[in-house]
Design a protein around this motif. Structure first.
Motif, PDB file in Angstrom:
ATOM      1  N   THR A 185      -6.207  10.702  10.201  1.00  0.00           N
ATOM      2  CA  THR A 185      -5.019  10.488   9.365  1.00  0.00           C
ATOM      3  C   THR A 185      -3.736  11.060   9.976  1.00  0.00           C
ATOM      4  OG1 THR A 185      -6.483  10.445   7.463  1.00  0.00           O
ATOM      5  CG2 THR A 185      -4.157  10.641   6.992  1.00  0.00           C
ATOM      6  N   ALA A 212      -2.379  -1.353   3.840  1.00  0.00           N
ATOM      7  CA  ALA A 212      -3.307  -1.390   2.702  1.00  0.00           C
ATOM      8  C   ALA A 212      -4.610  -0.662   3.008  1.00  0.00           C
ATOM      9  CB  ALA A 212      -3.577  -2.850   2.328  1.00  0.00           C
ATOM     10  N   ASN A 261     -10.559  13.426  13.169  1.00  0.00           N
ATOM     11  CA  ASN A 261     -10.225  12.644  11.970  1.00  0.00           C
ATOM     12  C   ASN A 261      -8.906  11.895  12.193  1.00  0.00           C
ATOM     13  OD1 ASN A 261     -11.521  15.226  11.724  1.00  0.00           O
ATOM     14  ND2 ASN A 261     -11.807  14.804   9.575  1.00  0.00           N
ATOM     15  N   GLY A 301       0.819  -1.217   0.000  1.00  0.00           N
ATOM     16  CA  GLY A 301       0.000   0.000   0.000  1.00  0.00           C
ATOM     17  C   GLY A 301       0.848   1.259   0.000  1.00  0.00           C
ATOM     18  N   GLY A 329     -10.111  15.086   2.739  1.00  0.00           N
ATOM     19  CA  GLY A 329     -10.526  16.395   3.262  1.00  0.00           C
ATOM     20  C   GLY A 329      -9.399  17.193   3.896  1.00  0.00           C
ATOM     21  N   ARG A 330      -8.326  16.499   4.347  1.00  0.00           N
ATOM     22  CA  ARG A 330      -7.102  17.129   4.862  1.00  0.00           C
ATOM     23  C   ARG A 330      -7.289  17.790   6.238  1.00  0.00           C
ATOM     24  NH1 ARG A 330      -8.851  18.942   0.519  1.00  0.00           N
ATOM     25  NH2 ARG A 330      -8.902  21.048   1.321  1.00  0.00           N
ATOM     26  N   HIS A 331      -8.413  17.501   6.907  1.00  0.00           N
ATOM     27  CA  HIS A 331      -8.620  18.047   8.256  1.00  0.00           C
ATOM     28  C   HIS A 331      -7.844  17.143   9.219  1.00  0.00           C
ATOM     29  CE1 HIS A 331     -11.451  18.895  11.845  1.00  0.00           C
ATOM     30  NE2 HIS A 331     -10.589  19.877  11.714  1.00  0.00           N
ATOM     31  N   GLY A 360      -3.138   6.094  -2.939  1.00  0.00           N
ATOM     32  CA  GLY A 360      -4.375   5.737  -2.233  1.00  0.00           C
ATOM     33  C   GLY A 360      -5.291   6.934  -2.025  1.00  0.00           C
ATOM     34  N   ARG A 361      -5.903   6.982  -0.857  1.00  0.00           N
ATOM     35  CA  ARG A 361      -6.907   8.020  -0.592  1.00  0.00           C
ATOM     36  C   ARG A 361      -6.285   9.378  -0.321  1.00  0.00           C
ATOM     37  NH1 ARG A 361     -10.390   4.762   3.760  1.00  0.00           N
ATOM     38  NH2 ARG A 361      -8.323   3.923   4.152  1.00  0.00           N
ATOM     39  N   MET A 398      -5.132   3.276  -6.431  1.00  0.00           N
ATOM     40  CA  MET A 398      -4.197   4.083  -7.223  1.00  0.00           C
ATOM     41  C   MET A 398      -2.971   4.369  -6.376  1.00  0.00           C
ATOM     42  SD  MET A 398      -6.394   7.623  -6.800  1.00  0.00           S
ATOM     43  CE  MET A 398      -5.368   8.648  -7.821  1.00  0.00           C
ATOM     44  N   VAL A 411      -1.851  -7.624  -3.636  1.00  0.00           N
ATOM     45  CA  VAL A 411      -1.353  -8.638  -2.691  1.00  0.00           C
ATOM     46  C   VAL A 411      -2.533  -9.475  -2.202  1.00  0.00           C
ATOM     47  CG1 VAL A 411      -0.189  -9.003  -0.479  1.00  0.00           C
ATOM     48  CG2 VAL A 411       0.604  -7.203  -2.034  1.00  0.00           C
ATOM     49  N   ALA A 424      -1.380   6.992   3.007  1.00  0.00           N
ATOM     50  CA  ALA A 424      -0.763   7.733   4.113  1.00  0.00           C
ATOM     51  C   ALA A 424       0.225   6.857   4.876  1.00  0.00           C
ATOM     52  CB  ALA A 424      -1.868   8.226   5.052  1.00  0.00           C
ATOM     53  N   ALA A 425      -0.213   5.670   5.289  1.00  0.00           N
ATOM     54  CA  ALA A 425       0.643   4.811   6.114  1.00  0.00           C
ATOM     55  C   ALA A 425       1.806   4.243   5.303  1.00  0.00           C
ATOM     56  CB  ALA A 425      -0.202   3.685   6.707  1.00  0.00           C
ATOM     57  N   GLU A 430       1.622  -1.974  -4.712  1.00  0.00           N
ATOM     58  CA  GLU A 430       0.408  -1.152  -4.714  1.00  0.00           C
ATOM     59  C   GLU A 430      -0.596  -1.781  -5.683  1.00  0.00           C
ATOM     60  OE1 GLU A 430      -1.267   1.500  -3.289  1.00  0.00           O
ATOM     61  OE2 GLU A 430      -2.699   0.940  -4.852  1.00  0.00           O
ATOM     62  N   ALA A 431      -1.808  -2.053  -5.167  1.00  0.00           N
ATOM     63  CA  ALA A 431      -2.821  -2.722  -5.993  1.00  0.00           C
ATOM     64  C   ALA A 431      -3.308  -1.843  -7.140  1.00  0.00           C
ATOM     65  CB  ALA A 431      -4.003  -3.110  -5.119  1.00  0.00           C
TER      66      ALA A 431
HETATM   67  C1  LIG Z   1     -13.139  11.949   0.292  1.00  0.00           C
HETATM   68  C2  LIG Z   1     -12.301  11.642   1.501  1.00  0.00           C
HETATM   69  C3  LIG Z   1     -12.171  12.598   2.519  1.00  0.00           C
HETATM   70  C4  LIG Z   1     -11.376  12.324   3.636  1.00  0.00           C
HETATM   71  N1  LIG Z   1     -11.175  13.318   4.547  1.00  0.00           N
HETATM   72  C5  LIG Z   1     -10.325  13.117   5.579  1.00  0.00           C
HETATM   73  C6  LIG Z   1      -9.993  14.183   6.467  1.00  0.00           C
HETATM   74  O1  LIG Z   1     -10.423  15.337   6.309  1.00  0.00           O
HETATM   75  N2  LIG Z   1      -9.158  13.916   7.502  1.00  0.00           N
HETATM   76  C7  LIG Z   1      -8.646  12.678   7.725  1.00  0.00           C
HETATM   77  O2  LIG Z   1      -7.926  12.503   8.700  1.00  0.00           O
HETATM   78  N3  LIG Z   1      -8.932  11.657   6.873  1.00  0.00           N
HETATM   79  C8  LIG Z   1      -9.748  11.840   5.815  1.00  0.00           C
HETATM   80  N4  LIG Z   1     -10.006  10.828   4.939  1.00  0.00           N
HETATM   81  C9  LIG Z   1      -9.465   9.486   5.234  1.00  0.00           C
HETATM   82  C10 LIG Z   1      -8.015   9.348   4.783  1.00  0.00           C
HETATM   83  O3  LIG Z   1      -7.928   9.463   3.401  1.00  0.00           O
HETATM   84  C11 LIG Z   1      -7.503   7.984   5.242  1.00  0.00           C
HETATM   85  O4  LIG Z   1      -7.579   7.925   6.668  1.00  0.00           O
HETATM   86  C12 LIG Z   1      -6.057   7.713   4.877  1.00  0.00           C
HETATM   87  O5  LIG Z   1      -5.811   7.887   3.515  1.00  0.00           O
HETATM   88  C13 LIG Z   1      -5.736   6.273   5.274  1.00  0.00           C
HETATM   89  O6  LIG Z   1      -4.420   5.966   4.894  1.00  0.00           O
HETATM   90  P1  LIG Z   1      -4.026   4.462   4.592  1.00  0.00           P
HETATM   91  O7  LIG Z   1      -2.594   4.477   4.160  1.00  0.00           O
HETATM   92  O8  LIG Z   1      -4.402   3.612   5.717  1.00  0.00           O
HETATM   93  O9  LIG Z   1      -4.986   3.996   3.397  1.00  0.00           O
HETATM   94  P2  LIG Z   1      -5.084   4.522   1.867  1.00  0.00           P
HETATM   95  O10 LIG Z   1      -4.718   5.957   1.770  1.00  0.00           O
HETATM   96  O11 LIG Z   1      -6.404   4.111   1.371  1.00  0.00           O
HETATM   97  O12 LIG Z   1      -3.966   3.668   1.136  1.00  0.00           O
HETATM   98  C14 LIG Z   1      -4.041   2.258   1.039  1.00  0.00           C
HETATM   99  C15 LIG Z   1      -3.373   1.835  -0.262  1.00  0.00           C
HETATM  100  O13 LIG Z   1      -3.220   0.411  -0.250  1.00  0.00           O
HETATM  101  C16 LIG Z   1      -3.573  -0.099  -1.514  1.00  0.00           C
HETATM  102  N5  LIG Z   1      -4.022  -1.491  -1.330  1.00  0.00           N
HETATM  103  C17 LIG Z   1      -5.190  -1.907  -0.795  1.00  0.00           C
HETATM  104  N6  LIG Z   1      -5.239  -3.268  -0.807  1.00  0.00           N
HETATM  105  C18 LIG Z   1      -4.087  -3.693  -1.364  1.00  0.00           C
HETATM  106  C19 LIG Z   1      -3.585  -4.977  -1.672  1.00  0.00           C
HETATM  107  N7  LIG Z   1      -4.256  -6.098  -1.371  1.00  0.00           N
HETATM  108  N8  LIG Z   1      -2.366  -5.068  -2.278  1.00  0.00           N
HETATM  109  C20 LIG Z   1      -1.646  -3.938  -2.561  1.00  0.00           C
HETATM  110  N9  LIG Z   1      -2.103  -2.681  -2.303  1.00  0.00           N
HETATM  111  C21 LIG Z   1      -3.309  -2.565  -1.700  1.00  0.00           C
HETATM  112  C22 LIG Z   1      -4.699   0.806  -1.983  1.00  0.00           C
HETATM  113  O14 LIG Z   1      -4.867   0.729  -3.381  1.00  0.00           O
HETATM  114  C23 LIG Z   1      -4.199   2.173  -1.503  1.00  0.00           C
HETATM  115  O15 LIG Z   1      -3.396   2.806  -2.452  1.00  0.00           O
HETATM  116  C24 LIG Z   1     -10.768  11.052   3.787  1.00  0.00           C
HETATM  117  C25 LIG Z   1     -10.888  10.096   2.754  1.00  0.00           C
HETATM  118  C26 LIG Z   1     -11.630  10.395   1.623  1.00  0.00           C
HETATM  119  C27 LIG Z   1     -11.696   9.381   0.507  1.00  0.00           C
END
Ligand SMILES: Cc1cc2nc3c(=O)[nH]c(=O)nc-3n(C[C@H](O)[C@H](O)[C@H](O)COP(=O)(O)OP(=O)(O)OC[C@H]3O[C@@H](n4cnc5c(N)ncnc54)[C@H](O)[C@@H]3O)c2cc1C
Ligand code: SF4
Length: 570
Positions: A546, A299, A544, A19, A116-118, A110-111, A107, A263, A22-23, A42-43
């Motif tokens: 993130t 992920a 929030n 993934g 929203g970036r708050h 990811g997200r 993508m 994965v 963010a993480a 990255e999926a």
């Molecule tokens: C519209 C919207 C508004 C938001 N607003 C806020 C906000 O204001 N404040 C806030 O704190 N948070 C907000 N969030 C939430 C924030 O985006 C997530 O908390 C944060 O991106 C999580 O990070 P992550 O790395 O865990 O997951 P992600 O950013 O989702 O990244 C995970 C990645 O892993 C990949 N992946 C998944 N499964 C697999 C697999 N099996 N094999 C390989 N790759 C894989 C995915 O494709 C993705 O690229 C918002 C999200 C959205 C969509």
């Protein structure tokens, strides 16, 4: 970026990171800086914000003038590509009676490409909720353990904001934050009304630059509030891993990224250690294995959980790292509800440029901790309001039923005169909210899918009802016209997952019998398997998640790098 299959020369990584959101982005940045060779799988597809973001294209260039469609729910130009509320060929299922939404950005980045970036900091109560009200569980760490990482993350990603000076809302030390933008006129009016009722209004903390952030590899510019942030930001003003951590980590020469690499499971080796992962090339359907000395799952909360549950074997029938039986349990999302009003005093206000940054400049943090402690509220934990109110097409509810020139006049008059207060609140984990593997359904790669069960408890409904009364009191103090019908909380609360803050399904703890990972995300059962996303949260908080995901991923990455240095994986 490599797509699909791995170049054999790149196969000998120290760490596999699953993934790139963010993480995963934080893990790649921190681990490569520490000298470790990382392979990121990255999926989703490769994504280049510089080449692909249509920041300045007019809506008239898009089909349906850019309007939202089922596959582009945030509009044609939205930055989320290859995913959203549904992903082609990758369904999920629900227990009867459950309405759960699962947003996946398939993508690179990811997200973080559209969010929203708050980014409020969590406070001391948020890490020790059980000690305060006897519900849920405490985290094995407290605010003081996380605070130094908040300080660094705020500087790394670029956060603007001001002082909060309220109970359980710790302020950042000097030098962490960029200056906040000036409040908008609607925010100043809400502030005057709310504060006359004893409700505080404070500068929001937002991961958007208000000062340039120079860097040799990934220079980023201050926001110039030019275009909708949902499209992505080619100037790099908003934080997303594709314009910051990923290019920076690549520049070390120690990061290989393989996109379109789905994965499917963690592969176990000798002595109870993870040997690597298996993944499917999304373009060809061919399966590959990649090996490393440690595996990081980042992920996204539910995908990381799915990977653990799908990595079981004869020895581990309930899934990998699941000796506690907690993998998949304790699923939470934030509560959500929206309240709108029309402010006659703002009708026909003069047109001017509402400079600042995309999104809110001010918000209402939770302020009732003392009343809650005295038992005066009928719900535990808190909520906050995100504030809205700018020029634009007013909601239909704010317009009279006229047509022609009268309608045009009404639209111009009401533009900039409607305001919104959007509630986000904490959910307490309950036994009816979880995810598990659906025994009957597989995705197009043959990987078993998740099945969700979800239920709000009376606590969350009471919290939303309180929020509704509060928002309406503020609107009335402004002599505003409430635009939404008075409905009970069960009719206005969002569906589970809809706020896209899903957390908790592989929670951390001090006891391996009741938790999946330690406070560094290291699974109790598999010493070289580390989880770094929201799955490890022991509870939600109304704030929030993130910033906390990033802080914990930085903390976990540095711990992992130390363990490498001390020879733990030799
Ligand atoms: C519209 C919207 C508004 C938001 N607003 C806020 C906000 O204001 N404040 C806030 O704190 N948070 C907000 N969030 C939430 C924030 O985006 C997530 O908390 C944060 O991106 C999580 O990070 P992550 O790395 O865990 O997951 P992600 O950013 O989702 O990244 C995970 C990645 O892993 C990949 N992946 C998944 N499964 C697999 C697999 N099996 N094999 C390989 N790759 C894989 C995915 O494709 C993705 O690229 C918002 C999200 C959205 C969509
Ligand atoms: S408003 Fe600012 S952060 Fe948003 S896309 Fe435009 S420049 Fe980037």
């Amino acid at each position: 970026m490599t797509s699909g299959a791995l170049d054999p020369a790149a196969a000998a990584a120290d760490v596999i990171i699953v993934g790139s959101g963010a993480a995963g982005g934080m893990a790649a940045y921190s681990l490569t800086k520490a000298g470790l060779r990382c392979l990121m799988l990255e999926a989703g597809r490769d994504y280049d914000p510089q080449a692909e973001v249509n920041m300045f294209a007019p809506e008239s260039d898009a089909p349906l003038r850019g309007a939202a469609t089922p596959d582009k729910p945030f509009g044609y130009f939205d930055a989320t590509v290859g995913g959203g509320w549904q992903v082609d060929g990758e369904p999920y299922t629900m227990q009867e009676g459950t309405d759960f939404r699962w947003y996946r950005s398939r993508m690179l980045g990811g997200r973080t490409n559209h969010w929203g970036r708050h980014v409020p900091r969590w406070g001391p109560y948020d890490f020790k909720p059980f000690s305060r009200d006897g519900l849920g569980v405490d985290w094995p760490i407290g605010y003081d353990d996380v605070a130094p990482f908040y300080d660094r993350v705020e500087r790394m990603i670029g956060v603007n904001g001001g002082r909060i000076e309220l109970e359980n809302h710790p302020d950042s030390p000097a030098g962490c934050l960029m200056p906040p933008p000036k409040p908008r006129v609607t925010e100043m009016l809400i502030k005057a009304a709310a504060e006359s009722l004893g409700i505080p209004v404070r500068p929001a903390h937002t991961a958007v630059l208000t000062r340039d952030m120079p860097d040799d590899v990934a220079p980023r510019s201050a926001c110039f509030n030019a275009t909708p942030c949902t499209r992505g930001c080619t100037i790099g003003a908003m934080f997303q891993t594709t314009t910051s951590f990923l290019p920076m980590a690549k520049a070390t020469g120690r990061l290989t990224i393989v996109t379109d690499a789905m994965v499917s499971r963690v592969v176990m080796g000798a002595a109870g250690r993870a040997a690597g992962v298996e993944y499917v090339d999304r373009k060809t359907g061919v399966r590959h294995q990649a090996k490393a000395r440690a595996v990081v799952l980042a992920a996204g909360t539910c995908e990381t959980t799915r990977l653990l549950l799908n990595s079981g074997d004869g020895e581990r029938p309930g899934g990998l790292a699941n000796s506690s039986g907690q993998v998949g349990r304790n699923l939470t999302d934030s509560t959500g509800a929206s309240f709108r009003a029309y402010v006659p005093a703002l009708a026909d206000r003069p047109r001017y440029n509402e400079d600042g940054i995309g999104g809110q400049h001010m918000y209402i943090p939770f302020w009732l901790y003392q009343q809650q402690k005295r038992g005066e509220l009928d719900f535990a934990r808190g909520y906050h309001f995100e504030l809205g109110g700018r020029f634009g097409i007013p909601p239909a509810a704010a317009l009279p039923r006229v047509w022609g020139p009268a309608l045009k006049k009404a639209v111009r008059s009401a533009s900039g005169a409607t305001i919104g207060m959007t509630l986000r609140g904490e959910m307490i984990p309950n036994k009816d909210s979880y995810c598990e593997i659906d025994p009957a359904v597989k995705d197009r790669f043959g990987i078993p899918v998740l099945r969700f069960a979800f239920r709000w408890s009376q606590n969350e409904l009471n919290q939303v009802a309180h929020g509704q009364r509060t928002a309406h009191a503020v609107f009335k103090r402004m002599n505003a016209v409430i635009l939404d019908p008075a409905l009970p909380p069960e009719k206005i609360i969002t569906a589970g997952g809809e706020i896209i803050h899903e957390l908790g399904t592989a929670r951390m703890g001090a006891d391996p019998r009741s938790s999946v990972v330690d406070s560094y995300g290291q699974t109790w059962d598999v010493g070289n398997l580390v989880l770094m996303d929201g799955a490890i949260f022991a509870s939600g908080a109304h704030k929030n998640p993130t910033l906390t995901i990033l802080a914990l991923a930085l903390r976990a990455s540095e711990r992992l790098a130390e363990r490498f240095k001390s020879g733990a994986f030799a």
